[in-house]
Write an enzyme that holds these catalytic residues in place. Sequence first.
Site, short mmCIF file in Angstrom:
data_model
loop_
_atom_site.label_atom_id
_atom_site.label_comp_id
_atom_site.label_asym_id
_atom_site.label_seq_id
_atom_site.Cartn_x
_atom_site.Cartn_y
_atom_site.Cartn_z
N PHE A 1 13.49 42.57 43.77
CA PHE A 1 14.52 42.87 43.09
C PHE A 1 15.64 42.58 44.04
CE2 PHE A 1 18.67 45.05 41.90
CZ PHE A 1 18.67 44.64 40.67
N ASP B 1 15.91 41.27 52.49
CA ASP B 1 16.79 41.88 51.60
C ASP B 1 16.77 43.71 51.82
OD1 ASP B 1 18.02 43.49 49.64
OD2 ASP B 1 17.46 42.13 47.96
N LYS C 1 24.34 48.91 49.33
CA LYS C 1 24.16 50.34 48.92
C LYS C 1 24.80 51.18 49.81
CE LYS C 1 20.97 49.81 45.43
NZ LYS C 1 20.18 48.66 45.05
C1 LIG Z 1 20.28 47.22 44.37
C2 LIG Z 1 19.76 46.18 45.03
C3 LIG Z 1 20.26 44.95 45.07
C4 LIG Z 1 21.69 44.49 44.40
O1 LIG Z 1 22.64 45.17 44.72
P1 LIG Z 1 24.05 45.25 43.94
O2 LIG Z 1 24.97 45.89 44.72
O3 LIG Z 1 23.66 46.15 42.70
O4 LIG Z 1 24.46 43.85 43.39
C5 LIG Z 1 19.76 43.98 45.72
N1 LIG Z 1 18.51 44.13 46.34
C6 LIG Z 1 17.94 45.26 46.46
C7 LIG Z 1 16.70 45.37 47.39
C8 LIG Z 1 18.51 46.26 45.61
O5 LIG Z 1 18.01 47.57 46.00
#
Ligand SMILES: *Cc1c(COP(=O)(O)O)cnc(C)c1O
Length: 404
Positions: free
Chosen positions: A129, A220, A249
């Site tokens: 994700f 990420d 986050k």
């Molecule tokens: C939540 C998340 C995103 C997206 O972040 P947003 O601030 O909602 O755009 C991207 N990568 C990972 C691993 C995430 O958990």
Amino acid sequence: MNTYGRFPIELVRGRGVWLWDSQGKRYLDGVAGIAVCTLGHSSPVMRRALSRQLRKLQHVSNLYRIPEQEQLAAWITANSCTDKVFFCNSGAEANEAAIKLARKHGHVVRGIDGSAERGPLILTAQASFHGRTLAAVSATGQPKYHQGFEPMVHGFRHFPYNDTAAFEALLRECEAEGPRVAAVLLEPLQGEGGVNPGDPAFFRRVRELCDQHNILLIFDEVQVGVGRTGCLWGYQKLGVEPDAITLAKGLGGGMPIGALCVKAKADLLQPGEHASTFGGNPLACRAALTVAEELSRRNLPAHVAAMGELLQQQLAALAARHPSLAEGARGWGLLQGLVLRSDGPAAIDVVKAAMAERLLLVPAGTNVVRFVPPLTIKRRHIREAIKRLEKALLACQAQTPSAT
Ligand SMILES: *Cc1c(COP(=O)(O)O)cnc(C)c1O
């Protein structure tokens, strides 16, 4: 718009790990805005720091030097393997910056030509994700998020996570006629995709192959970064250093801020090539600096490691008490998942039942219930959460499986 399938409660107030709804009901928060509210809700230090900052300066353009931004970049680079930082406002945006950087690395460093047929590729994992903007969702290895929004952005190829042989085969195929792969983008632990921790041996091999081909390795860390795992950064759990990490986050503890952090060798973007109006403004950076100060002042990573161990052990014990419902627990630090049996209740039904017990949790995929509480959570809160979750599980067992 109708973009969210929302729960019917309205949260109006928070303090520490507790939230209150508009009817005065109190909830134990195992979600923290999905791994965002690092220091809990309405923390006194955060309130003081942001009030002080608001009295000084809220926003100026990146046309000018911003001392709070420079201080935050200095903290990140002094405490991670990275050397340079670009600030934005969200996880998807941090990944967008990383994707642009990867493509530039492909063109400039690997000499990949730019046509659609022969352009640079980015390899990402299935069940990953990376966010909802068009390039970030194209990077995301979950077809359900692509559906209805095709065509996806070109240039992404997906492979099974933690599968060394599959990764090697895909890399060989992509590089068969010369340089083609610009970057590999991976979560150290897949959060949204089901709380799947990365396998250190797999990551070591990916690092080795990226070094051999001069391919950028980007992590990420939007969900796992900033202390969530019991280490400051997710890559420390794997013993592998990436060339770049993306954050968001937990970084601002509730203020919107994201970042792309790179090693000096990946510092390729020139003035005018990328930008964000809001990115790294004084208020957002003050929030992140406050998170950073509290992480070290209160030694939160060590606290997270201890609380994470307790939480995982209690979840595993809970699963063992209810073998017809749950299989076990997995995760790192305060990012833990209770894995439900595939013939048991759906994660969303357990989350709903937990809400009735005034415990907030969030699904990760269809059969994992995710805990991502504030990093300040205490032992007594974890014990209380397990009690409430056990009642919720029993309530699910009593019901017939739901159609959703
Ligand atoms: C939540 C998340 C995103 C997206 O972040 P947003 O601030 O909602 O755009 C991207 N990568 C990972 C691993 C995430 O958990």
